[in-house]
Design a protein around this motif. Structure first.
Motif, mmCIF file in Angstrom:
data_model
loop_
_atom_site.group_PDB
_atom_site.id
_atom_site.type_symbol
_atom_site.label_atom_id
_atom_site.label_comp_id
_atom_site.label_asym_id
_atom_site.label_seq_id
_atom_site.Cartn_x
_atom_site.Cartn_y
_atom_site.Cartn_z
ATOM 1 N N ARG A 144 -73.485 59.238 -66.061
ATOM 2 C CA ARG A 144 -74.445 60.140 -65.405
ATOM 3 C C ARG A 144 -75.820 59.952 -66.026
ATOM 4 O O ARG A 144 -75.950 59.881 -67.255
ATOM 5 N N LEU B 283 -79.690 61.554 -66.190
ATOM 6 C CA LEU B 283 -80.654 62.625 -65.944
ATOM 7 C C LEU B 283 -82.016 61.972 -65.811
ATOM 8 O O LEU B 283 -82.571 61.438 -66.771
ATOM 9 N N ILE C 163 -84.727 64.962 -61.246
ATOM 10 C CA ILE C 163 -85.335 66.278 -61.365
ATOM 11 C C ILE C 163 -86.793 66.179 -60.946
ATOM 12 O O ILE C 163 -87.553 65.381 -61.505
ATOM 13 N N VAL D 73 -81.240 72.211 -66.368
ATOM 14 C CA VAL D 73 -81.359 70.853 -66.908
ATOM 15 C C VAL D 73 -80.520 70.697 -68.172
ATOM 16 O O VAL D 73 -79.899 69.653 -68.394
ATOM 17 N N ILE E 72 -77.024 70.034 -67.147
ATOM 18 C CA ILE E 72 -76.851 68.652 -66.698
ATOM 19 C C ILE E 72 -76.850 67.703 -67.890
ATOM 20 O O ILE E 72 -76.028 66.780 -67.978
ATOM 21 N N ALA E 73 -77.771 67.923 -68.843
ATOM 22 C CA ALA E 73 -77.860 67.053 -70.017
ATOM 23 C C ALA E 73 -76.573 67.060 -70.828
ATOM 24 O O ALA E 73 -76.185 66.043 -71.414
ATOM 25 N N SER F 258 -74.416 64.436 -69.377
ATOM 26 C CA SER F 258 -75.073 63.171 -69.028
ATOM 27 C C SER F 258 -74.916 62.154 -70.148
ATOM 28 O O SER F 258 -74.714 62.500 -71.311
ATOM 29 N N VAL G 204 -80.790 59.832 -70.417
ATOM 30 C CA VAL G 204 -81.982 60.505 -69.901
ATOM 31 C C VAL G 204 -83.098 59.472 -69.827
ATOM 32 O O VAL G 204 -83.331 58.742 -70.788
#
Length: 401
Positions: A8, A10, A35, A81, A84-85, A88, A91
């Motif tokens: 994943r 971000l 985002i 966020v 999500i992080a 993930s 990033v």
């Protein structure tokens, strides 16, 4: 299965460098959650020409992603966020210098939430040094680093390279850095903080110019299509257009002389070796140009190709897009867009195991997947409605698309 399936990303990027990096991560199978600011989103959405509200640059750099429109200036937006992080792997961030830390989505903040996360920061000048706090855009970087000083015809003004090479190559450096960091994490279990910048990309692209300068102390000059160290290696005028001829070795030179009926030049001490030809550049080019002008581009393309001399007509973009080689390689992909209908994209230029490439997701509308992803995170209908009413998020329904 694609090589990055199960990972994943971000994506807190905008414009070109960061979005290109994450688009390619998505093309290799990673799930990419982009985002965006609810007030307009990625700045390239507003750059014409448009499909609906989205500009061509945005559409070219943002396939294979889902879009969440979240106001990071709000505590509730940051909390989304952070959630999500926490799940993930990567990033990628390209906000203005210092903005990620101010918004609470910088490396230190997200690494505390997820110690295994790989964080890639993209900037103009890098995040340190006397210019580290300054913004950086393609044209100013081409000027500042000297790239424009070597671009153009000898008597022309300095020119901007017309396809944003610094932005796009910086995105590729970000991609290779992320992939290397994944390798480190796979073998050691440790995370990594990666920096890339347009400034350092430009310095790297000018590396051989710099090496020449260090050796002979001469600044490189604008030389049009020619090469400062190879001759003949440039565009020539045929009777009906331009053709580039690239003679990169002495073996090719002898074949070139045979193909063009210039064998008298082959063993002439002024032209025998590449060093000789570079030293007698004007005379070499004048002799060759006088021969090339006598025939058409098609004639020389056929003749030089028969002798396996590297050559190419100076085509338009349209010619390349319609060329049989483009079709044979599957470079142009088709996808369905919710506003534009049937559209096209240029494929990720890497083929894995002969697998046909495809657009896994069309470029998303602003906030198109906000509700979808929040539901996946466990947010209920009432919570999502409250976030919308508080202007923390934007969804496809609340904006004009």
């Amino acid at each position: 299965m694609l090589p990055l399936s199960g990972l994943r990303v971000l994506d807190i990027t905008k414009f070109i460098a960061g979005p290109l990096c994450t688009q390619y991560l998505g093309a290799m199978g990673a799930e990419v959650l982009k985002i965006e600011d609810p007030d307009g989103g990625d700045g390239t959405r507003g750059m014409p020409p448009f499909i609906g509200n989205d500009g061509a640059t945005y559409l070219a750099m943002n396939c294979n992603k889902r879009s969440l429109a979240i106001d990071l200036k709000t505590e509730q937006g940051r909390q989304i966020v952070y959630e999500i992080a926490a799940t993930s792997d990567i990033v990628v961030e390209s906000l203005a210098p210092g903005a990620a830390d101010k918004l609470g989505v910088g490396w230190e903040a997200l690494a505390k939430i997820n110690p295994r996360i790989i964080y890639c920061a993209i900037s103009g000048f890098g995040r340190s040094g006397p210019l580290g706090s300054q913004p950086g855009y393609e044209v100013m970087m081409q000027a500042f680093t000297g790239l424009m000083s070597v671009t153009g015809e000898p008597n022309s003004d300095p020119l901007r390279v017309g396809f944003s090479p610094l932005d796009q190559t910086t995105g590729l450096h970000a991609l290779t850095g992320v992939l290397a960091a994944l390798r480190i994490r796979d073998t050691t279990g440790t995370s990594n903080y990666i920096e890339v910048s347009l400034y350092e990309t430009a310095a790297a692209l000018l590396g051989w110019h710099a090496q020449s300068y260090w050796i002979d102390g001469k600044l490189p000059e604008r030389c049009g299509s020619r090469h400062a160290s190879l001759c003949p290696y440039q565009a020539f005028a045929a009777s009906d257009g331009l053709i580039v001829i690239a003679v990169g070795s002495e073996h090719l030179w002898r074949r070139f002389c045979a193909a063009t009926d210039l064998m008298d030049m082959c063993d002439d001490p002024r032209f025998r070796t590449n060093v000789d030809r570079v030293s007698h550049y004007e005379e070499t080019i004048d002799r060759i140009q006088a021969r090339i002008i006598t025939q058409t581009v098609a004639h020389w393309t056929a003749t030089l190709s028969e002798y396996r001399i590297p050559n190419a007509p100076v085509n338009t973009l349209e010619t390349m897009l319609q060329h049989p080689q483009t079709e044979a390689r599957g470079i142009i992909l088709n996808f369905d867009h919710p506003v534009g209908g049937r559209m096209h994209a240029v494929a990720h230029p890497v083929v894995f195991g002969g697998r046909s490439r495809e657009v896994l997701r069309p470029p998303p509308l602003l906030g198109e997947h906000t509700v979808e992803v929040l539901a996946e995170l466990g947010y209920g209908t009432d919570s999502i409605s409250q976030l919308k009413n508080n202007n923390v998020i934007r969804t496809q329904e609340t904006g004009s698309f």
